[in-house]
Scaffold this active site. Structure first.
Site, PDB file in Angstrom:
ATOM      1  N   CYS A 247      18.967  23.214  10.296  1.00  0.00           N
ATOM      2  CA  CYS A 247      19.335  22.954   8.894  1.00  0.00           C
ATOM      3  C   CYS A 247      19.692  24.281   8.250  1.00  0.00           C
ATOM      4  O   CYS A 247      20.595  24.969   8.710  1.00  0.00           O
ATOM      5  CB  CYS A 247      18.217  22.221   8.159  1.00  0.00           C
ATOM      6  SG  CYS A 247      16.644  23.081   8.133  1.00  0.00           S
ATOM      7  N   ARG A 252      13.896  21.367   7.088  1.00  0.00           N
ATOM      8  CA  ARG A 252      14.332  19.970   7.156  1.00  0.00           C
ATOM      9  C   ARG A 252      14.477  19.543   8.618  1.00  0.00           C
ATOM     10  O   ARG A 252      14.204  18.404   8.979  1.00  0.00           O
ATOM     11  CB  ARG A 252      15.675  19.805   6.431  1.00  0.00           C
ATOM     12  CG  ARG A 252      15.570  19.782   4.934  1.00  0.00           C
ATOM     13  CD  ARG A 252      16.947  19.760   4.283  1.00  0.00           C
ATOM     14  NE  ARG A 252      17.608  21.061   4.327  1.00  0.00           N
ATOM     15  CZ  ARG A 252      18.793  21.330   3.771  1.00  0.00           C
ATOM     16  NH1 ARG A 252      19.451  20.371   3.153  1.00  0.00           N
ATOM     17  NH2 ARG A 252      19.325  22.524   3.842  1.00  0.00           N
TER      18      ARG A 252
END
Lengths: 300, 142
Positions: A247, A252
């Site tokens: 990410c 994430r």
């Protein structure tokens, strides 16, 4: 496993359903010896506004990273940290947090770098606990300091470096950022200097699957059929056994790493934590702009 | 720097780092509710896109600047930042708001404790307060 697993039928559908527990299970087992409940939130003030009774706070921002080198804690520092939280090597750790367990899975991944065996995620996280009207406490539990051993950090199994990604072309890559970040339309936020990447776009061949696709509205994980549809069919992982997710800074993507590893059961999944803040600023690495994944760059 | 802003900086500098987050939480808890004219009309509010959590603001300008900010309970850090800016800037003259030092945000000493994205979010709120003040001042003068 040092603590009985949650036998909820819902978790049977997943490859490693023992890595999940329900809010009911946590409510019934909290306070038991051998079980430590950890809250890890994106908003680091949330714990103080009320938490699962007995839960200790883990601060992803100040506690998990080396404060000088861009890296995770050393083995010694991790031993100190976990000792100060009252965690023993044999303990079962259940982590939960805000925003669909985004930061909880990040903490989970970091603990796995140090090979802590029994770590689980509370499905639905903080939001589900609150939505069900379960008890919240503002009391910080009294921690009895433990002596967590100094264990070597083992990056190679679940962590990818930039060099690993360069050698990975031809195998599935998943970009879990927003579609605007993927296409390169957004490299920085309005009115702000660039937040760390000099170029916009994505790593060639990476499929775009924003991380939050893996969760339902109540922040629990989607069913195995839905996850297979999203990752194996739509993102094209199919039966591949070696996947890298990334990410912006690797948080994430640890959520997606958890989904691919524990729910889908893909044998080798690595999180590229250098992610776009490294790749998007690195000299002479291939980049694709736009909404298409692009092809394997020449020479790779 | 105005007296209210200075007082906030002093309060933060007097407490040790370990208590700064608790202090931020106290600010979060004291963020005033929106007046009805805004709570009933969310479309009047501007979303601060730089913040990770939904925060909305509206600025009114007469001879003073009036600032209205709202953020959800599940985003206490954002609420804390909103509350600090509201206290520091509400009731100031338009020129004082426009000239308000951006360095205030970093001077709070929270940069090490919260993520850089959050600090950017607070800068975003401040920039938007200034921009709305300027726009409304220009509209009033034309």
């Amino acid at each position: 496993m040092t603590f009985p697993v949650d036998t909820s039928p819902r978790f049977n559908q997943f490859a490693h359903g023992e890595a999940l527990v329900s809010t009911e299970w946590v409510d019934a087992n909290k306070g038991s010896k051998g079980l430590v409940i950890v809250e890890c939130d994106e908003d680091i003030l949330l714990y103080s506004t009320g938490h699962v009774p007995g839960a200790v706070k883990l601060d992803w921002h100040t506690e998990l990273n080396d404060q000088v080198v861009r890296d995770y804690l050393t083995s010694e520092d991790m031993a100190k940290l976990l000792s100060s939280k009252g965690i023993s090597r044999e303990d079962t750790i259940v982590i939960y947090g805000d925003k669909s367990n985004w930061w909880a899975t990040y903490a989970f991944w970091v603990l796995k770098l140090f090979g802590h065996e029994d770590v689980r995620i509370m499905d639905g996280g903080r939001a589900k606990w609150i939505a069900e009207g379960r008890e919240l406490s503002k009391q910080t539990p009294e921690v009895i300091e433990t002596s967590y051993p100094v264990v070597p950090r083992q990056d190679e199994k679940i962590r990818a470096y930039k060099e690993d990604v360069l050698k990975h072309f031809g195998k599935p890559l998943i970009d879990v950022r927003s579609p605007q970040e993927y296409s390169g339309e957004r490299t920085h936020m309005p009115d702000y200097p660039d937040e760390g990447a000099l170029r916009g776009g994505h790593i060639p061949t990476a499929a775009s699957v924003p991380w939050a696709k893996a969760v339902n509205e109540d922040q629990t994980f989607r069913s195995i059929d839905e996850l297979n549809q999203i990752y194996r069919l739509e993102a094209g992982i199919n039966d591949a056994a070696d996947v890298i997710a990334y990410c912006r800074i690797g948080e994430r993507s640890s959520h997606t790493w958890f989904v691919l590893t524990y729910l889908l059961g893909i044998p080798k999944v690595r999180n590229y934590d250098g992610s776009w803040t490294e790749w998007g600023s690195a000299v002479r690495v291939p980049i694709v702009k736009g909404t298409e994944p692009g092809s394997i760059p020449q020479g790779y | 720097m105005n007296a209210a802003a200075k007082e906030i900086l002093d309060t933060f500098s007097e407490v040790p780092d370990s208590s700064k987050l608790e202090l931020l939480l106290e600010f979060a808890d004291s963020l005033p509710e929106l007046p009805e004219r805004y709570s009933d009309h969310p479309e009047l509010l501007e979303r601060v896109e730089e913040c990770q959590s939904p925060v909305y603001l509206f600025v009114e300008v007469d001879d003073r600047v009036h600032i209205y900010l709202t953020a959800p309970q599940e985003a206490p850090t954002t609420r804390g930042f909103a509350s600090i800016l509201q206290l520091a800037l509400d009731g100031q003259t338009p020129s004082a708001v426009l000239e308000f030092e951006d360095s205030f945000v970093n001077a709070l000493g929270l940069t090490q404790l919260v993520s850089p994205l959050r600090i950017r979010g607070m800068h975003g709120m401040l920039n938007r307060i200034k921009r709305q003040t300027k726009e409304k001042l220009n509209a009033g003068n034309s």
